[in-house]
Design an enzyme around this catalytic site. Sequence first.
Site, PDB file in Angstrom:
ATOM      1  N   ASP A   1       0.793  -1.231   0.000  1.00 23.80           N
ATOM      2  CA  ASP A   1       0.000   0.000   0.000  1.00 23.80           C
ATOM      3  C   ASP A   1       0.828   1.284   0.000  1.00 23.80           C
ATOM      4  O   ASP A   1       0.475   2.274   0.666  1.00 23.80           O
ATOM      5  CB  ASP A   1      -0.986  -0.012   1.169  1.00 23.80           C
ATOM      6  CG  ASP A   1      -2.175  -0.916   0.861  1.00 23.80           C
ATOM      7  OD1 ASP A   1      -2.546  -1.005  -0.325  1.00 23.80           O
ATOM      8  OD2 ASP A   1      -2.716  -1.522   1.789  1.00 23.80           O
TER       9      ASP A   1
ATOM     10  N   ASP B   1      -7.652  -3.809  -4.787  1.00 22.89           N
ATOM     11  CA  ASP B   1      -7.325  -2.509  -4.203  1.00 22.89           C
ATOM     12  C   ASP B   1      -6.012  -1.945  -4.745  1.00 22.89           C
ATOM     13  O   ASP B   1      -5.801  -0.735  -4.793  1.00 22.89           O
ATOM     14  CB  ASP B   1      -7.192  -2.603  -2.675  1.00 22.89           C
ATOM     15  CG  ASP B   1      -8.158  -3.553  -2.003  1.00 22.89           C
ATOM     16  OD1 ASP B   1      -8.579  -4.530  -2.640  1.00 22.89           O
ATOM     17  OD2 ASP B   1      -8.475  -3.331  -0.824  1.00 22.89           O
TER      18      ASP B   1
ATOM     19  N   GLY C   1     -10.080 -17.115  -7.346  1.00 28.48           N
ATOM     20  CA  GLY C   1     -10.498 -15.890  -6.686  1.00 28.48           C
ATOM     21  C   GLY C   1     -11.087 -16.196  -5.324  1.00 28.48           C
ATOM     22  O   GLY C   1     -11.856 -17.153  -5.181  1.00 28.48           O
TER      23      GLY C   1
ATOM     24  N   THR D   1     -12.353 -14.185  -1.460  1.00 27.55           N
ATOM     25  CA  THR D   1     -12.557 -12.893  -0.820  1.00 27.55           C
ATOM     26  C   THR D   1     -11.800 -12.814   0.495  1.00 27.55           C
ATOM     27  O   THR D   1     -11.477 -13.835   1.107  1.00 27.55           O
ATOM     28  CB  THR D   1     -14.048 -12.604  -0.579  1.00 27.55           C
ATOM     29  OG1 THR D   1     -14.194 -11.180  -0.436  1.00 27.55           O
ATOM     30  CG2 THR D   1     -14.590 -13.290   0.681  1.00 27.55           C
TER      31      THR D   1
ATOM     32  N   TRP E   1     -12.769   0.209  -5.968  1.00 26.01           N
ATOM     33  CA  TRP E   1     -11.342   0.321  -6.335  1.00 26.01           C
ATOM     34  C   TRP E   1     -11.172   0.016  -7.822  1.00 26.01           C
ATOM     35  O   TRP E   1     -10.318   0.602  -8.503  1.00 26.01           O
ATOM     36  CB  TRP E   1     -10.482  -0.636  -5.507  1.00 26.01           C
ATOM     37  CG  TRP E   1     -10.375  -0.367  -4.030  1.00 26.01           C
ATOM     38  CD1 TRP E   1     -10.477  -1.310  -3.036  1.00 26.01           C
ATOM     39  CD2 TRP E   1     -10.108   0.877  -3.345  1.00 26.01           C
ATOM     40  NE1 TRP E   1     -10.295  -0.720  -1.795  1.00 26.01           N
ATOM     41  CE2 TRP E   1     -10.075   0.612  -1.962  1.00 26.01           C
ATOM     42  CE3 TRP E   1      -9.908   2.188  -3.788  1.00 26.01           C
ATOM     43  CZ2 TRP E   1      -9.846   1.614  -1.010  1.00 26.01           C
ATOM     44  CZ3 TRP E   1      -9.687   3.198  -2.841  1.00 26.01           C
ATOM     45  CH2 TRP E   1      -9.664   2.894  -1.476  1.00 26.01           C
TER      46      TRP E   1
ATOM     47  N   SER F   1     -18.359 -12.382   7.977  1.00 28.60           N
ATOM     48  CA  SER F   1     -19.459 -13.197   7.449  1.00 28.60           C
ATOM     49  C   SER F   1     -19.070 -14.662   7.632  1.00 28.60           C
ATOM     50  O   SER F   1     -17.923 -14.951   7.951  1.00 28.60           O
ATOM     51  CB  SER F   1     -19.677 -12.900   5.953  1.00 28.60           C
ATOM     52  OG  SER F   1     -18.887 -13.755   5.161  1.00 28.60           O
TER      53      SER F   1
HETATM   54  N1  GLY Z   1      -7.504  -1.430   0.835  1.00 29.02           N
HETATM   55  C1  GLY Z   1      -8.096  -2.009   1.962  1.00 29.02           C
HETATM   56  C2  GLY Z   1      -9.531  -1.731   2.082  1.00 29.02           C
HETATM   57  O1  GLY Z   1     -10.126  -1.153   1.178  1.00 29.02           O
HETATM   58  O2  GLY Z   1     -10.098  -2.079   3.120  1.00 29.02           O
END
Ligand code: GLY
Length: 385
Positions: free
Chosen positions: A97, A157, A215, A217, A233, A349
């Site tokens: 990040d 993201d 993929g 989550t 994003w 969840s």
């Molecule tokens: N980039 C981390 C979030 O959106 O929670």
Amino acid sequence: MDLSPITTSELQTALDIAVENMVACLPQFTTSFKYSHSVKNWYQQSENVEWTTGFWTGELWLGWEHSKNEDIKRAALLQVQSFLKRIEDKVDVDHHDMGFLYSPSCVAAFKLTGSEIGRQAALMAADHLLTRFHEKGQFFQAWGALDDPTNYRLIIDCLLNLPLLFWATKETGNPEYAQKAVQHSITSMAHVLRDDDSTYHTYYFDRTTGEPLRGVTAQGYRDGSAWARGQAWGVYGTALMYRYTKNPAYKELFFRVTDYFINHLPEDWLPYWDFDFKTGSKESRDSSASAITVCGILEMVQYLEEHEGRSRYHETALKLLGVLFRTCSVKDSKLSNGQLLHGTYAKQSPYNTCKDRGVDECLVWGDYFYVEALTRASRPWQSYW
Ligand code: GLY
């Protein structure tokens, strides 16, 4: 339910209030940063750690641009020094990040004031991000140590971390930053975007062959659902990729991701934290997903022709922003030290890997993107991204 586009006078009021809110925060948040999310709508102080501190500094830059208040500028410049120290000492940077941290804080400082400290810090952050690129798979690893076998994956993201690399190429003349940014975005969009135009949050690759695996989550409701902020994003990320490459493929990706977002909004146009939830659900909202999407649309409309939907997308962005202003914005700094209520950082969840965190709260990036959206909607703006 008022779904009308935000008006010019609402925009001015909203920006004036946002600056008042910021100024009220300066005594507590000049040498300290805001924590990632509020508790009962009040942020606590934080060291310069986690992926989120750059948003408070970025918010200050937006506030300074609007008001030219020198106290705000002083605070932002002080924080830029902290970002240099953070990357020099490698404090909590074992993740991708760097763009979230260094674009709104340090690139902004350089663009707005010529800050050499900001430039140096941002270039170091870009170099650090390059170290996370995997040739096998052609992507930046999001989280954790690079030799961690459980983390050989990208997340959607990361698209917002790529502008830092394009900026670094422009500043240094070294094409490697931009090349890796393009490569990552190609890998990312080839795998996270599903046939129905929804998106996966994260995508795993094989460590030895680089083959795409699956993929999964982390923060969405389930692997196959569309996490609202992940989709957001994708909206902003594809718009920014178009800005830097002018490759029409990113326009097509933008249309797909954005249309999914718009077409799956609940009746009141304030997204739930995952698009599995429909009008009438008691689940919490994520106002930050909407703020990010507004910024992405307002970025892209600059490059759209009328026949590509320019006016339609522009009006959509102003409608989303009108809802945010009327139903989520903090209009009195005695009630909260944030800007945008009703965000959801993470909600547990049965199918995801998170614990509840920052549910129905202010989120420091929600605040930032809300003020960026107001700025973009009110005048031409030189982007920090
Ligand atoms: N980039 C981390 C979030 O959106 O929670």
